[in-house]
Design an enzyme around this catalytic site. Structure first.
Site, PDB file in Angstrom:
ATOM      1  N   CYS A  99       0.880  -1.174   0.000  1.00  0.00           N
ATOM      2  CA  CYS A  99       0.000   0.000   0.000  1.00  0.00           C
ATOM      3  C   CYS A  99       0.912   1.217   0.000  1.00  0.00           C
ATOM      4  CB  CYS A  99      -0.995  -0.020   1.161  1.00  0.00           C
ATOM      5  SG  CYS A  99      -0.286   0.139   2.812  1.00  0.00           S
ATOM      6  N   HIS A 106      14.315 -15.584  11.274  1.00  0.00           N
ATOM      7  CA  HIS A 106      13.860 -15.575  12.673  1.00  0.00           C
ATOM      8  C   HIS A 106      12.348 -15.685  12.820  1.00  0.00           C
ATOM      9  CE1 HIS A 106      17.688 -13.523  14.515  1.00  0.00           C
ATOM     10  NE2 HIS A 106      17.984 -14.527  13.707  1.00  0.00           N
TER      11      HIS A 106
HETATM   12  C1  RB5 Z   1      -3.985   5.341   0.800  1.00  0.00           C
HETATM   13  O1  RB5 Z   1      -3.993   6.709   0.534  1.00  0.00           O
HETATM   14  C2  RB5 Z   1      -3.077   5.032   1.984  1.00  0.00           C
HETATM   15  O2  RB5 Z   1      -3.693   5.433   3.163  1.00  0.00           O
HETATM   16  C3  RB5 Z   1      -2.744   3.567   2.021  1.00  0.00           C
HETATM   17  O3  RB5 Z   1      -2.138   3.201   0.824  1.00  0.00           O
HETATM   18  C4  RB5 Z   1      -1.790   3.135   3.103  1.00  0.00           C
HETATM   19  O4  RB5 Z   1      -0.650   3.931   3.152  1.00  0.00           O
HETATM   20  C5  RB5 Z   1      -2.378   2.896   4.427  1.00  0.00           C
HETATM   21  O5  RB5 Z   1      -1.724   2.458   5.388  1.00  0.00           O
END
Ligand code: RB5
Length: 150
Positions: A72, A105
């Site tokens: 993400c 680990h």
């Molecule tokens: C999306 O904008 C962002 O919040 C997501 O990709 C991530 O970083 C969340 O932890």
């Protein structure tokens, strides 16, 4: 597949913040001959990272994949999502030493990246290390067993 046969398929998923890096990592894994199960997202439309963390966790649970990669924007939300499952040990990684240690680990079965935090070359190095490093077992096995029984 017999239960003793390791599943070499690697499931990968991301939210919109991880899309560019996901494509780089898919290209790398396919070039290395790995079988990749892409569980989205595949557009830049804004999506909710928990759904993609859960998708990879489910793929490992039902045997469609043996390891996972999640991305993400920061790597934080999607690693939290994956780690809500007892069978998942997801490690948010920023360097090759962490990639090695999370295997040796912690027997990590999912590696997580922040698509806005790490460059593609370093992420590929980390993924390569993650995929090629064995769990050390021994004293670490007892600790890893405890992770599944909080
Ligand atoms: C999306 O904008 C962002 O919040 C997501 O990709 C991530 O970083 C969340 O932890």
């Amino acid at each position: 597949m017999s239960k003793d046969t390791p599943n070499d398929t690697i499931a990968i998923a991301c939210d919109h913040g991880g899309l560019g890096l996901k494509q780089e990592l898919v290209d790398f894994m396919q070039a290395e001959g790995h079988t990749v199960l892409n569980l989205g997202t595949d557009t830049t439309d804004s999506v909710d990272y928990p759904e993609f963390g859960y998708a990879v966790a489910e793929a490992l649970k039902d045997g469609r994949a043996g390891r996972g990669v999640l991305i993400c924007g920061s790597g934080i939300g999607i690693s939290i999502a994956a780690n809500r499952f007892a069978h998942i040990r997801a490690a948010l990684i920023h360097d090759a030493t962490g990639a090695r240690l999370c295997r040796e680990h912690n027997d990590a079965n999912v590696i997580c990246f922040g698509g806005r935090m790490i460059g593609p070359d370093l992420a590929v190095d980390c993924l390569k290390t993650f995929l090629s490093t064995d769990f050390e077992g021994g004293r670490h096995q007892r600790r890893v067993d405890k992770l599944s029984n909080p």
